[in-house]
Design a protein around this motif. Structure first.
Motif, PDB file in Angstrom:
ATOM      1  N   UNK A  45       0.904  -1.180  -0.019  1.00 45.97           N
ATOM      2  CA  UNK A  45       0.110  -0.150   0.035  1.00 45.97           C
ATOM      3  C   UNK A  45       0.909   1.318   0.161  1.00 45.97           C
ATOM      4  N   UNK A  46       0.815   2.044  -0.958  1.00 46.22           N
ATOM      5  CA  UNK A  46       1.770   3.127  -1.087  1.00 46.22           C
ATOM      6  C   UNK A  46       0.618   4.531  -1.229  1.00 46.22           C
ATOM      7  N   UNK A  47       0.703   5.133  -0.098  1.00 51.99           N
ATOM      8  CA  UNK A  47      -0.159   6.575  -0.029  1.00 51.99           C
ATOM      9  C   UNK A  47       0.796   7.438  -0.602  1.00 51.99           C
ATOM     10  N   UNK A  48       0.135   8.228  -1.595  1.00 54.40           N
ATOM     11  CA  UNK A  48       0.693   9.348  -2.484  1.00 54.40           C
ATOM     12  C   UNK A  48       0.317  10.819  -1.867  1.00 54.40           C
ATOM     13  N   UNK A  49      -0.895  11.008  -1.310  1.00 53.65           N
ATOM     14  CA  UNK A  49      -1.275  12.326  -0.985  1.00 53.65           C
ATOM     15  C   UNK A  49      -2.471  12.461  -0.027  1.00 53.65           C
ATOM     16  N   UNK A  50      -2.522  13.342   0.668  1.00 52.32           N
ATOM     17  CA  UNK A  50      -3.629  13.537   1.717  1.00 52.32           C
ATOM     18  C   UNK A  50      -4.085  15.032   1.731  1.00 52.32           C
ATOM     19  N   UNK A  51      -5.344  15.215   1.804  1.00 54.83           N
ATOM     20  CA  UNK A  51      -5.973  16.560   1.869  1.00 54.83           C
ATOM     21  C   UNK A  51      -6.242  17.188   3.198  1.00 54.83           C
ATOM     22  N   UNK A  52      -6.743  18.023   3.574  1.00 55.71           N
ATOM     23  CA  UNK A  52      -6.840  18.967   4.626  1.00 55.71           C
ATOM     24  C   UNK A  52      -7.945  18.191   5.819  1.00 55.71           C
ATOM     25  N   UNK A  53      -8.823  17.368   5.220  1.00 59.99           N
ATOM     26  CA  UNK A  53      -9.634  16.324   6.085  1.00 59.99           C
ATOM     27  C   UNK A  53      -9.226  15.186   5.994  1.00 59.99           C
ATOM     28  N   UNK A  54      -8.058  14.793   5.728  1.00 62.20           N
ATOM     29  CA  UNK A  54      -7.492  13.453   5.937  1.00 62.20           C
ATOM     30  C   UNK A  54      -7.775  12.369   5.084  1.00 62.20           C
ATOM     31  N   UNK A  55      -8.362  12.742   3.798  1.00 61.50           N
ATOM     32  CA  UNK A  55      -8.532  11.846   2.925  1.00 61.50           C
ATOM     33  C   UNK A  55      -7.203  11.501   2.191  1.00 61.50           C
ATOM     34  N   UNK A  56      -7.005  10.209   2.250  1.00 55.64           N
ATOM     35  CA  UNK A  56      -5.471   9.729   1.667  1.00 55.64           C
ATOM     36  C   UNK A  56      -5.897   9.049   0.211  1.00 55.64           C
ATOM     37  N   UNK A  57      -4.806   9.369  -0.824  1.00 54.16           N
ATOM     38  CA  UNK A  57      -5.079   8.559  -1.929  1.00 54.16           C
ATOM     39  C   UNK A  57      -3.702   7.797  -2.097  1.00 54.16           C
ATOM     40  N   UNK A  58      -3.658   6.755  -2.987  1.00 52.47           N
ATOM     41  CA  UNK A  58      -2.661   6.245  -3.260  1.00 52.47           C
ATOM     42  C   UNK A  58      -2.576   5.087  -4.396  1.00 52.47           C
ATOM     43  N   UNK A  59      -1.652   3.992  -4.072  1.00 51.84           N
ATOM     44  CA  UNK A  59      -1.912   2.731  -4.917  1.00 51.84           C
ATOM     45  C   UNK A  59      -1.591   1.540  -4.035  1.00 51.84           C
ATOM     46  N   UNK A  60      -2.448   0.428  -4.720  1.00 52.13           N
ATOM     47  CA  UNK A  60      -2.174  -0.807  -4.162  1.00 52.13           C
ATOM     48  C   UNK A  60      -1.763  -1.692  -5.138  1.00 52.13           C
ATOM     49  N   UNK A  61      -0.682  -2.372  -4.947  1.00 58.94           N
ATOM     50  CA  UNK A  61       0.017  -3.327  -5.887  1.00 58.94           C
ATOM     51  C   UNK A  61      -0.794  -4.680  -5.801  1.00 58.94           C
ATOM     52  N   UNK A  62      -1.564  -5.155  -6.826  1.00 62.09           N
ATOM     53  CA  UNK A  62      -2.209  -6.710  -6.663  1.00 62.09           C
ATOM     54  C   UNK A  62      -1.214  -7.646  -7.641  1.00 62.09           C
ATOM     55  N   UNK A  63      -0.136  -7.910  -6.853  1.00 62.85           N
ATOM     56  CA  UNK A  63       0.949  -8.737  -7.792  1.00 62.85           C
ATOM     57  C   UNK A  63       0.294 -10.237  -8.290  1.00 62.85           C
ATOM     58  N   UNK A  64      -0.960 -10.757  -7.507  1.00 62.13           N
ATOM     59  CA  UNK A  64      -1.375 -12.017  -8.220  1.00 62.13           C
ATOM     60  C   UNK A  64      -2.135 -11.478  -9.534  1.00 62.13           C
ATOM     61  N   UNK A  65      -2.615 -10.360  -9.809  1.00 62.82           N
ATOM     62  CA  UNK A  65      -3.104  -9.971 -10.936  1.00 62.82           C
ATOM     63  C   UNK A  65      -2.203  -9.204 -11.852  1.00 62.82           C
ATOM     64  N   UNK A  66      -1.105  -9.020 -11.270  1.00 61.62           N
ATOM     65  CA  UNK A  66       0.011  -8.317 -12.126  1.00 61.62           C
ATOM     66  C   UNK A  66      -0.243  -6.926 -12.593  1.00 61.62           C
ATOM     67  N   UNK A  67      -1.018  -6.132 -11.567  1.00 64.93           N
ATOM     68  CA  UNK A  67      -1.335  -4.733 -12.060  1.00 64.93           C
ATOM     69  C   UNK A  67      -1.477  -3.901 -10.713  1.00 64.93           C
ATOM     70  N   UNK A  68      -1.651  -2.627 -10.770  1.00 65.97           N
ATOM     71  CA  UNK A  68      -1.870  -2.044  -9.653  1.00 65.97           C
ATOM     72  C   UNK A  68      -3.112  -1.171  -9.708  1.00 65.97           C
TER      73      UNK A  68
END
Length: 194
Positions: free
Chosen positions: A96-119
């Motif tokens: 789980x790789x968070x990239x950014x957060x806003x002033x309300x604490x909402x976080x966005x990022x990327x999760x790697x799904x290795x079994x599916x070969x994608x993010x």
């Protein structure tokens, strides 16, 4: 004639007073901007950690860490310096790789799904993950979030091996707060790869 001289003299005097009061008046001076380093707590067993984003109001900071000898990154959120571990929405070995957060604490990022070969891009709030729409034959990564919770990110074909610095084959995609199921707005695509 005398009246004209008085008017000119009065005008010159008023002009001089305005200039003097402007030059002599003290100006409000803002405090200089200062950066003060603060250590952020890490979970036990963290072998390394990095901050990857922060809110504009400086209340929230996001980052990732590796714990022990596991290769998977774990998401971290600091709220006014207090650590909140972002539990993985799947197995604890799924990065789980968070990239950014806003002033309300909402976080966005990327999760790697290795079994599916994608993010897959995500939006996270109060311990709950929303996986943002990603077609099965593509990968996505969330890059930034505004204070409304709208997300901007990237989309690329699953399996495309490109450098993190390359935009080759990637499209910029917006997800609005009201549209988790599909990206909304228009996407821009980079040129062909050579």
């Amino acid at each position: 004639m005398r009246m004209m001289r008085r008017t000119k003299a009065l005008g010159a005097l008023c002009g001089a007073l305005v200039i003097i009061s402007t030059v002599a008046a003290p100006h409000a001076v803002a405090d200089p901007c200062r950066w003060i380093a603060h250590d952020l707590p890490l979970p036990d067993g963290a072998s390394r950690a990095e901050a990857t984003g922060s809110s504009e109001n400086n209340r929230f900071v996001v980052g990732q860490t590796e714990i022990g000898d596991r290769a998977a990154e774990h998401g971290l959120l600091w709220d006014n310096g207090s650590l909140v571990r972002m539990a993985s929405p799947g197995s604890s070995t799924v990065p789980v790789r968070p990239a950014d957060v806003n002033n309300s604490g909402v976080v966005v990022g990327t999760q790697d799904l290795w079994a599916e070969g994608r993010s897959v891009a995500f939006r996270y709030r109060d311990g709950v993950y929303e996986m943002l729409y990603t077609p099965n034959d593509h990968s996505t990564a969330a890059k930034a979030v505004n204070d409304r919770g709208d997300v901007i990110g990237e989309l690329w074909p699953k399996g495309l091996r490109v450098s993190a610095r390359s935009s080759c084959g990637r499209s910029t995609v917006p997800w609005r707060t009201s549209s988790v199921t599909r990206p909304s707005g228009s996407a821009t695509t980079s040129g062909p790869c050579s």
